[in-house]
Write an enzyme that holds these catalytic residues in place. Structure first.
Site, PDB file in Angstrom:
ATOM      1  N   GLU A  14      -9.739   2.536  -5.442  1.00 33.16           N
ATOM      2  CA  GLU A  14      -9.353   3.914  -5.110  1.00 33.16           C
ATOM      3  C   GLU A  14      -8.127   4.396  -5.898  1.00 33.16           C
ATOM      4  O   GLU A  14      -7.138   4.819  -5.314  1.00 33.16           O
ATOM      5  CB  GLU A  14      -9.057   4.014  -3.604  1.00 33.16           C
ATOM      6  CG  GLU A  14     -10.250   3.666  -2.753  1.00 33.16           C
ATOM      7  CD  GLU A  14      -9.971   3.751  -1.252  1.00 33.16           C
ATOM      8  OE1 GLU A  14     -10.866   4.194  -0.524  1.00 33.16           O
ATOM      9  OE2 GLU A  14      -8.865   3.365  -0.809  1.00 33.16           O
ATOM     10  N   GLU A  27      -4.968   1.239   9.706  1.00 33.07           N
ATOM     11  CA  GLU A  27      -4.492   2.614   9.912  1.00 33.07           C
ATOM     12  C   GLU A  27      -4.392   2.937  11.401  1.00 33.07           C
ATOM     13  O   GLU A  27      -3.444   3.577  11.844  1.00 33.07           O
ATOM     14  CB  GLU A  27      -5.463   3.621   9.267  1.00 33.07           C
ATOM     15  CG  GLU A  27      -5.418   3.674   7.755  1.00 33.07           C
ATOM     16  CD  GLU A  27      -6.472   2.795   7.097  1.00 33.07           C
ATOM     17  OE1 GLU A  27      -6.849   1.768   7.708  1.00 33.07           O
ATOM     18  OE2 GLU A  27      -6.895   3.118   5.976  1.00 33.07           O
ATOM     19  N   ASP A  34       0.858  -1.193   0.000  1.00 28.70           N
ATOM     20  CA  ASP A  34       0.000   0.000   0.000  1.00 28.70           C
ATOM     21  C   ASP A  34       0.891   1.239   0.000  1.00 28.70           C
ATOM     22  O   ASP A  34       2.125   1.118  -0.064  1.00 28.70           O
ATOM     23  CB  ASP A  34      -0.964  -0.017   1.203  1.00 28.70           C
ATOM     24  CG  ASP A  34      -2.334   0.559   0.821  1.00 28.70           C
ATOM     25  OD1 ASP A  34      -2.367   1.703   0.352  1.00 28.70           O
ATOM     26  OD2 ASP A  34      -3.340  -0.146   0.988  1.00 28.70           O
ATOM     27  N   TYR A  37     -16.581  -4.519   8.018  1.00 22.95           N
ATOM     28  CA  TYR A  37     -15.306  -3.822   8.201  1.00 22.95           C
ATOM     29  C   TYR A  37     -14.973  -3.797   9.688  1.00 22.95           C
ATOM     30  O   TYR A  37     -15.614  -3.096  10.463  1.00 22.95           O
ATOM     31  CB  TYR A  37     -15.351  -2.415   7.578  1.00 22.95           C
ATOM     32  CG  TYR A  37     -14.846  -2.474   6.145  1.00 22.95           C
ATOM     33  CD1 TYR A  37     -15.184  -3.556   5.349  1.00 22.95           C
ATOM     34  CD2 TYR A  37     -14.008  -1.502   5.610  1.00 22.95           C
ATOM     35  CE1 TYR A  37     -14.702  -3.665   4.050  1.00 22.95           C
ATOM     36  CE2 TYR A  37     -13.530  -1.602   4.307  1.00 22.95           C
ATOM     37  CZ  TYR A  37     -13.877  -2.686   3.543  1.00 22.95           C
ATOM     38  OH  TYR A  37     -13.392  -2.805   2.267  1.00 22.95           O
ATOM     39  N   TRP A  51     -16.926  -4.080  -1.856  1.00 24.18           N
ATOM     40  CA  TRP A  51     -16.667  -3.446  -0.552  1.00 24.18           C
ATOM     41  C   TRP A  51     -17.451  -2.160  -0.348  1.00 24.18           C
ATOM     42  O   TRP A  51     -17.772  -1.794   0.768  1.00 24.18           O
ATOM     43  CB  TRP A  51     -15.169  -3.190  -0.362  1.00 24.18           C
ATOM     44  CG  TRP A  51     -14.573  -2.076  -1.178  1.00 24.18           C
ATOM     45  CD1 TRP A  51     -14.164  -2.123  -2.474  1.00 24.18           C
ATOM     46  CD2 TRP A  51     -14.286  -0.747  -0.732  1.00 24.18           C
ATOM     47  NE1 TRP A  51     -13.650  -0.924  -2.872  1.00 24.18           N
ATOM     48  CE2 TRP A  51     -13.710  -0.052  -1.810  1.00 24.18           C
ATOM     49  CE3 TRP A  51     -14.465  -0.079   0.489  1.00 24.18           C
ATOM     50  CZ2 TRP A  51     -13.315   1.293  -1.728  1.00 24.18           C
ATOM     51  CZ3 TRP A  51     -14.067   1.253   0.580  1.00 24.18           C
ATOM     52  CH2 TRP A  51     -13.500   1.920  -0.521  1.00 24.18           C
ATOM     53  N   HIS A 107      -2.808   3.112  -4.744  1.00 21.82           N
ATOM     54  CA  HIS A 107      -2.186   2.684  -3.476  1.00 21.82           C
ATOM     55  C   HIS A 107      -0.761   2.180  -3.718  1.00 21.82           C
ATOM     56  O   HIS A 107      -0.361   1.150  -3.178  1.00 21.82           O
ATOM     57  CB  HIS A 107      -3.024   1.591  -2.808  1.00 21.82           C
ATOM     58  CG  HIS A 107      -4.310   2.090  -2.204  1.00 21.82           C
ATOM     59  ND1 HIS A 107      -4.345   2.826  -1.048  1.00 21.82           N
ATOM     60  CD2 HIS A 107      -5.599   1.959  -2.604  1.00 21.82           C
ATOM     61  CE1 HIS A 107      -5.606   3.124  -0.745  1.00 21.82           C
ATOM     62  NE2 HIS A 107      -6.384   2.613  -1.685  1.00 21.82           N
TER      63      HIS A 107
HETATM   64  C1  TNX Z   1     -10.921   1.711   1.941  1.00 22.93           C
HETATM   65  S1  TNX Z   1     -11.652  -1.148   1.230  1.00 22.93           S
HETATM   66  C2  TNX Z   1      -9.838   1.023   1.473  1.00 22.93           C
HETATM   67  C3  TNX Z   1      -8.639   0.884   2.313  1.00 22.93           C
HETATM   68  C4  TNX Z   1      -8.790   1.630   3.609  1.00 22.93           C
HETATM   69  C5  TNX Z   1     -10.180   1.411   4.145  1.00 22.93           C
HETATM   70  C6  TNX Z   1     -10.441   1.978   5.496  1.00 22.93           C
HETATM   71  C7  TNX Z   1     -10.642  -0.736   0.152  1.00 22.93           C
HETATM   72  C8  TNX Z   1     -10.622  -1.570  -1.019  1.00 22.93           C
HETATM   73  N1  TNX Z   1      -9.850   0.340   0.305  1.00 22.93           N
HETATM   74  O1  TNX Z   1      -7.511   1.305   1.598  1.00 22.93           O
HETATM   75  O2  TNX Z   1      -7.839   1.174   4.499  1.00 22.93           O
HETATM   76  O3  TNX Z   1     -11.095   1.968   3.246  1.00 22.93           O
HETATM   77  O4  TNX Z   1     -11.651   1.484   6.038  1.00 22.93           O
END
Ligand code: TNX
Length: 557
Positions: free
Chosen positions: A342, A484, A190, A433, A408, A261
């Site tokens: 993301e 985190e 990450d 989560y 997710w 990431h």
């Molecule tokens: C989203 S779930 C993310 C993570 C973060 C998380 C915190 C996902 C695929 N990506 O990078 O740690 O939220 O809840």
């Protein structure tokens, strides 16, 4: 076998003692107890009978557990006899993992194929008292017929935001085994750290494996702790983990994040960025404090999402293919997770190279480019005989042809993927989560969200909105633990327990057996069991309950 059960159910009655004496999590599919509360005693002289050596993994597991928890183990003998009898079925009957366990005057008989025998042992473990009396373990006569509801029962651990050492990773895998989970999703890379040795690219770990500090408190933070932190697993250690898991019938799925990431990889190899000359600090959140050298590319010290993502160049693809080439021999898993979540598109928008590529490949836009990226990697991985898993953003711009989707951001991604005849693993944030708080008055920092035990217990992996004929595309579900705000093992345990117990029942027990009342009655015994295992856990369940009780008035009425 059917006849056997009919016979038993007439001579044995489902006793009222069931709930008090026995608290197995996840709840078995069928469980019958005699009315008379007879018990069989396991003691140091008890023998374990096996047909041959093929059950050695499971037998060793049991003996190690007995030794660790109660200070003795049992002699293993070939043949049949009075004691603990493991009967291995040659051909596994569906569903995989089914077993039968009988406790009577002759001892304990467990029957199943490989995985089934192991799950039978897990159930036996939960029938044992938490403490031995004079090295005697009394267990109630019982008759269990059990099998899992879903084929994918997963738990994830993010070791990138905070690093957890090998011993703890193994302990985590033990927790999975004790709850009959069969997939461990290892989030290895990450923005804040790259955690797996890649021999061809040593800087991934020597540079990408460490950061010079971490923000303090909730994002964007109130400062920076200024402590250099990190770590990584060598390939030898990874092999050890994979074997450790396989001995417990658990598959390890590695996740290598792309195209977003990716800051730790870019810190190690800046040429993987669209803009190798731009320093990381340019992308860093204004409200977060930086510590140490801020020139050039750096490993991120705060949370959230970063614009400096992989450039979709041939050089990047060559790099990722090389990484995959080292990953595949380490992980026999059919599934390889390549992230896909993301990924901000701003750098791709600014980059002349990316814009040209979009034109040249006839892609619609940057989402099309993300899809191109994932599909190109999928092709490579499929070519090596494996399948990819990606987070639900891989739906945007067109799904890679054979991809499995992890939903997710709610259930929608999963529904959409299943409608497109893709396999799905459900991990909706609002339900599973485990970084969310489990008590309204959580005493340590969490990322937010509120997912108490009852909520995760009530989660149904087959979405109501999914057409019935698509339900079989839902392989199962998984809980995710993003770290985190989870810096050390005790907090990992605190965050996952007792919620993992609830999820195990969602994934294992027949739907009609899922009963919150029954589960909540088992929670005190579950706490005792967690205590026996030396695991930390949240008592929020009890607190919330007492909070719900009427408060005494000042007059005492
Ligand atoms: C989203 S779930 C993310 C993570 C973060 C998380 C915190 C996902 C695929 N990506 O990078 O740690 O939220 O809840």
């Amino acid at each position: 076998m059917k006849k056997f059960f009919v016979l038993l159910s007439t001579s044995f009655l489902v006793g009222a003692v069931t709930a008090q004496q026995v608290a197995i999590i996840p709840e078995p599919a069928e469980m019958i107890m005699p009315r008379i509360a007879a018990k069989y005693i396991i003691q140091p002289s008890t023998k374990i009978f096996v047909a041959d050596n093929s059950t050695a993994k499971t037998v060793n597991y049991l003996n190690k557990y007995l030794k660790q928890q109660y200070g003795f183990s049992c002699t293993v003998q070939k043949g049949m006899g009075n004691g603990i009898q493991l009967k291995k079925n040659g051909k596994a009957k569906a569903p995989a993992g089914n077993y039968q366990l009988v406790v009577n005057a002759k001892g304990i008989q467990i029957e199943g194929a490989d995985t089934g025998l192991f799950y039978g042992i897990q159930t036996l473990i939960q029938l044992l008292p938490t403490k031995a009396e004079n090295k005697q373990l009394a267990i109630p006569y019982i008759n269990i017929k059990d099998y899992p509801r879903f084929g994918y029962r997963g738990l994830h651990l993010d070791v990138a935001r905070h690093f957890f050492d090998l011993d703890f990773v193994k302990k985590y895998i033990d927790y999975l085994a004790l709850h009959k989970f069969n997939y461990f999703h290892w989030h290895l890379t990450d923005d804040q750290g790259w955690r797996i040795e890649i021999k061809k690219y040593p800087r991934l770990t020597s540079v990408g494996g460490y950061r010079n500090g971490t923000i303090i408190g909730s994002y964007p933070g109130t400062g920076n702790d200024g402590i250099r932190t990190g770590g990584f697993y060598t390939q030898e250690q990874v092999k050890e983990v994979v074997k450790y898991a396989a001995d417990r019938f658990i598959t390890v799925i590695p996740e290598i994040e792309m195209p977003g990431h990716a800051s730790a990889a870019i810190a190690a190899y800046p040429e993987l960025s669209c803009f190798p000359e731009e320093p990381t600090i340019r992308y860093y959140p204004k409200g977060s404090t930086w510590h140490g050298d801020s020139t050039g590319k750096q490993v991120i010290q705060s949370w959230a999402v970063y614009d400096d993502v992989f450039a979709p160049t041939d050089r990047t693809f060559k790099f990722l293919e090389d990484v995959i080439d080292e990953i595949l021999p380490l992980f026999p898993s059919k599934y390889i997770h390549i992230g896909g979540d993301e990924c901000p598109k701003s750098n791709w928008k600014r980059s002349a190279f990316c814009q040209n590529l979009i034109k040249e490949k006839g892609l619609k836009d940057e989402h099309g480019l993300q899809s191109y990226f994932i599909q190109r990697m999928e092709q490579y991985i499929n070519g090596k005989g494996r399948s990819i898993i990606g987070w639900d953003e891989i739906l945007e711009g067109g799904l890679a042809p054979n991809a499995i989707v992890m939903s997710w951001r709610g259930e929608e991604g999963g529904i959409e993927a299943a409608k497109q005849n893709h396999q799905v693993i459900m991990t909706p944030g609002g339900y599973v989560y485990l970084d969310h708080k489990q008590s309204k008055k959580e005493d340590s920092l969490t990322i937010g969200g509120y997912t108490p035990l009852e909520k995760i217990y009530g989660y149904e992996p087959i979405p109501a909105a999914l057409p019935e004929d698509k339900a079989s595309y839902i392989l199962g579900a998984q809980a995710n633990l993003w770290t985190e705000y989870i810096q050390y093992p005790e907090k990992v345990e605190y965050m996952i327990f007792p919620r993992v117990g609830a999820l195990s029942e969602v994934l294992w027990s027949p739907k009609k057996k899922r009963d919150w009342n029954n589960f909540s009655q088992k929670v005190p015994a579950y706490f005792d069991r967690l205590h026996q295992w030396g695991a930390h856990y949240s008592k929020a369940f009890l607190e919330e309950k007492s909070e719900a009780a009427p408060a005494p008035t000042s007059s005492g009425k």
